[in-house]
Motif scaffolding. Structure first.
Motif, PDB file in Angstrom:
ATOM      1  N   ALA A   1      -9.909   8.838  -2.629  1.00 55.55           N
ATOM      2  CA  ALA A   1     -10.953   7.824  -2.539  1.00 55.55           C
ATOM      3  C   ALA A   1     -12.242   8.404  -3.094  1.00 55.55           C
ATOM      4  O   ALA A   1     -12.487   9.606  -3.056  1.00 55.55           O
ATOM      5  CB  ALA A   1     -11.163   7.415  -1.086  1.00 55.55           C
ATOM      6  N   GLU A   2     -13.097   7.534  -3.624  1.00 57.99           N
ATOM      7  CA  GLU A   2     -14.377   7.999  -4.147  1.00 57.99           C
ATOM      8  C   GLU A   2     -15.275   8.385  -2.984  1.00 57.99           C
ATOM      9  O   GLU A   2     -15.167   7.837  -1.892  1.00 57.99           O
ATOM     10  CB  GLU A   2     -15.023   6.881  -4.975  1.00 57.99           C
ATOM     11  CG  GLU A   2     -14.240   6.532  -6.229  1.00 57.99           C
ATOM     12  CD  GLU A   2     -14.938   5.435  -7.022  1.00 57.99           C
ATOM     13  OE1 GLU A   2     -16.126   5.180  -6.777  1.00 57.99           O
ATOM     14  OE2 GLU A   2     -14.268   4.855  -7.862  1.00 57.99           O
ATOM     15  N   LYS A   3     -16.124   9.347  -3.257  1.00 62.16           N
ATOM     16  CA  LYS A   3     -17.044   9.793  -2.205  1.00 62.16           C
ATOM     17  C   LYS A   3     -18.051   8.690  -1.914  1.00 62.16           C
ATOM     18  O   LYS A   3     -18.540   8.019  -2.817  1.00 62.16           O
ATOM     19  CB  LYS A   3     -17.772  11.056  -2.645  1.00 62.16           C
ATOM     20  CG  LYS A   3     -16.873  12.272  -2.692  1.00 62.16           C
ATOM     21  CD  LYS A   3     -17.709  13.498  -2.930  1.00 62.16           C
ATOM     22  CE  LYS A   3     -16.846  14.724  -2.915  1.00 62.16           C
ATOM     23  NZ  LYS A   3     -17.622  15.945  -3.092  1.00 62.16           N
ATOM     24  N   LEU A   4     -18.362   8.558  -0.649  1.00 56.50           N
ATOM     25  CA  LEU A   4     -19.357   7.578  -0.245  1.00 56.50           C
ATOM     26  C   LEU A   4     -20.738   8.237  -0.302  1.00 56.50           C
ATOM     27  O   LEU A   4     -20.917   9.405   0.023  1.00 56.50           O
ATOM     28  CB  LEU A   4     -19.088   7.106   1.187  1.00 56.50           C
ATOM     29  CG  LEU A   4     -17.779   6.333   1.385  1.00 56.50           C
ATOM     30  CD1 LEU A   4     -17.571   6.028   2.848  1.00 56.50           C
ATOM     31  CD2 LEU A   4     -17.803   5.047   0.588  1.00 56.50           C
ATOM     32  N   ASP A   5     -21.677   7.475  -0.735  1.00 56.20           N
ATOM     33  CA  ASP A   5     -23.051   7.977  -0.797  1.00 56.20           C
ATOM     34  C   ASP A   5     -23.606   8.015   0.623  1.00 56.20           C
ATOM     35  O   ASP A   5     -23.486   7.064   1.397  1.00 56.20           O
ATOM     36  CB  ASP A   5     -23.921   7.073  -1.658  1.00 56.20           C
ATOM     37  CG  ASP A   5     -23.513   7.142  -3.125  1.00 56.20           C
ATOM     38  OD1 ASP A   5     -22.968   8.185  -3.551  1.00 56.20           O
ATOM     39  OD2 ASP A   5     -23.701   6.146  -3.849  1.00 56.20           O
TER      40      ASP A   5
END
Length: 172
Positions: free
Chosen positions: A166-170
């Protein structure tokens, strides 16, 4: 006597044999040929017309239908005395993909086991290493198979289960 007076020719008393001497009977409607010989002759004439028209279009350098029609009409007079024999294509190609030379076919001998040289015929087993084996030597441990099953299994699992991240969350 009536035929001599009127000038009419009498119909032949018996059946007429084919003019090509094939053994069958012909008729006046098919130019004294049997139906098969007449059909073959018509087919040869049609192929000769097509060949002459294609040759004429190549010579003239035209591909339109109107340019071909006069060539066909002129060619029919010349073609009938010299019919063109149709050539049949062989059903098997004259080249093989596995051999080095394209002209000669690959000789197929009896299928044999790669280990014991026993004839296997239709019951032979193809291994992943590319060889043919009998029922006794079909397993990889019986014929010292050089194929790497472990690496092939790992590659198959890697293809079937790609890594999903999953893409990293800001951070807020």
């Amino acid at each position: 006597m009536e035929h001599e007076e009127t000038g009419c020719q009498a119909a032949p008393e018996g059946p007429i044999l084919c003019v090509n001497n094939c053994g069958f009977f012909g008729s006046a409607a098919t130019m004294n040929m049997c139906s098969k010989c007449h059909k073959d002759m018509m087919l040869k004439q049609e192929q000769a017309k097509l060949a002459a028209s294609s040759f004429g279009s190549i010579v003239n350098g035209t591909s339109s239908i109107n340019a071909n029609e006069p060539v066909v009409a002129a060619a029919t007079v010349d073609v009938q005395p010299h019919p063109v024999e149709p050539k049949t294509l062989s059903s098997q190609p004259s080249f093989s993909f596995g051999s080095g030379s394209y002209g000669e076919p690959k000789p197929e001998g009896p299928k044999r086991c790669n280990t014991c040289n026993k004839r296997v015929g239709l019951t032979g087993f193809n291994c992943r290493c590319g060889h043919l084996f009998c029922a006794v030597h079909r397993y990889s441990d019986k014929h010292d198979c050089p194929y790497d099953y472990r690496t092939a299994g790992r590659d198959a699992i890697a293809k079937a289960n790609p890594v999903v991240k999953a893409e990293k969350l800001d951070k807020i």
